[in-house]
Design an enzyme around this catalytic site. Structure first.
Site, PDB file in Angstrom:
ATOM      1  N   CYS A 156      -2.867  -8.116  -9.979  1.00 24.68           N
ATOM      2  CA  CYS A 156      -3.147  -6.796 -10.554  1.00 24.68           C
ATOM      3  C   CYS A 156      -4.479  -6.269 -10.025  1.00 24.68           C
ATOM      4  O   CYS A 156      -5.401  -7.042  -9.848  1.00 24.68           O
ATOM      5  CB  CYS A 156      -3.215  -6.890 -12.072  1.00 24.68           C
ATOM      6  SG  CYS A 156      -1.616  -7.201 -12.795  1.00 24.68           S
ATOM      7  N   PRO A 157      -4.572  -4.968  -9.828  1.00 28.96           N
ATOM      8  CA  PRO A 157      -3.550  -3.941 -10.072  1.00 28.96           C
ATOM      9  C   PRO A 157      -2.761  -3.562  -8.818  1.00 28.96           C
ATOM     10  O   PRO A 157      -2.115  -2.526  -8.795  1.00 28.96           O
ATOM     11  CB  PRO A 157      -4.399  -2.750 -10.513  1.00 28.96           C
ATOM     12  CG  PRO A 157      -5.634  -2.873  -9.652  1.00 28.96           C
ATOM     13  CD  PRO A 157      -5.848  -4.341  -9.399  1.00 28.96           C
TER      14      PRO A 157
END
Lengths: 76, 177
Positions: free
Chosen positions: A14-15
């Site tokens: 992430c992200p």
């Protein structure tokens, strides 16, 4: 004719999967399907959450231990 | 019966717990931590001790280092790993996370995708580690424990954490996408 596009996000944390999904979906037409391959459990939460909030049809499939496919049908 | 279809297995081990469940548990364990160790929860501090112990094991000395110069820091270092609640707790976090992943059958060795990832991980780790020690706390010790102790510093930390995350995200999109 609706097409199906595979987005390989294996090994991405992430992200990155979410941003890649947002960008990939922008390039698709309504009715097209984007299959996001992920192996990061947080992305399994935030990618579908974002796509559902945008109003697309979303399905999650657990394909192997710690591997998922988020299947997004672009609806608008 | 297939255990994967058992509703208790799914609720406890397979499906992610809600943010509210997580928040309540974190708060409860913060209280337990305060009550049993007399210190709020911190994560990155013990890592500095790990570094000091490793440095000592290969023949170095941190006795003259400003960071470890206090009596408390010297006492923690002399008492060793097994007598440092923070070190044991960090070990517990790693073992607990492994247990949770195994129970959900989501364990996987992830491939390194590119050399960019290695550079980003090392740069990020060094910046976070350096920042956490120079700021006397990470997002647990300074942010979570700070706010839980009704300290203004926790909120100041949160504000600048936000600005840092904005800048970090811009770099991420520009260089690592």
């Amino acid at each position: 004719m609706a097409k199906e596009v595979i987005l390989d996000c294996m090994g991405e944390a992430c992200p990155v999967p979410l941003i890649k999904t947002e960008n990939a979906l922008k390039k698709l037409e309504i009715g097209d399907v984007l299959v996001v391959q992920i192996d990061h459990s947080c992305a399994m939460k935030n990618v579908p959450e974002w796509a559902r909030k945008e109003g697309h049809n979303v399905e999650i499939e657990e394909v192997d231990d710690g591997e998922w496919e988020v299947i997004i049908e672009k609806t608008k | 019966m297939d255990i994967k279809k058992n509703k208790y297995y799914q609720a406890w081990f397979k499906n992610a717990w809600t943010y509210v469940t997580g928040a309540v548990l974190l708060s409860l364990f913060q209280i337990v931590t305060m009550a049993t160790t007399n210190d709020p929860w911190g994560v990155s501090g013990p890592f500095a001790n790990w570094g000091a112990w490793i440095f000592r094991a290969i023949g170095g000395s941190v006795d003259k280092w400003n960071y470890f110069s206090s009596q408390g820091a010297q006492a923690t270092l002399s008492a060793g790993f097994l007598n440092d609640p923070g070190s044991i707790r960090n070990l517990g976090i790693i073992v607990g996370a492994l247990f949770a992943t195994l129970m959900a059958s989501q364990f996987k060795f992830k491939k390194i995708k590119s050399s960019k990832q290695i550079v980003a991980a090392m740069a990020g780790g060094l910046l976070m580690g350096y920042g956490a020690r120079i700021g006397f706390g990470c997002n647990i010790g300074a942010l979570f424990s700070g706010i839980a102790s009704l300290s203004v510093s926790g909120w100041v930390f949160a504000l600048f954490l936000f600005f840092g995350a904005v800048v970090g995200s811009k770099f991420l999109v520009k260089y690592f996408m």
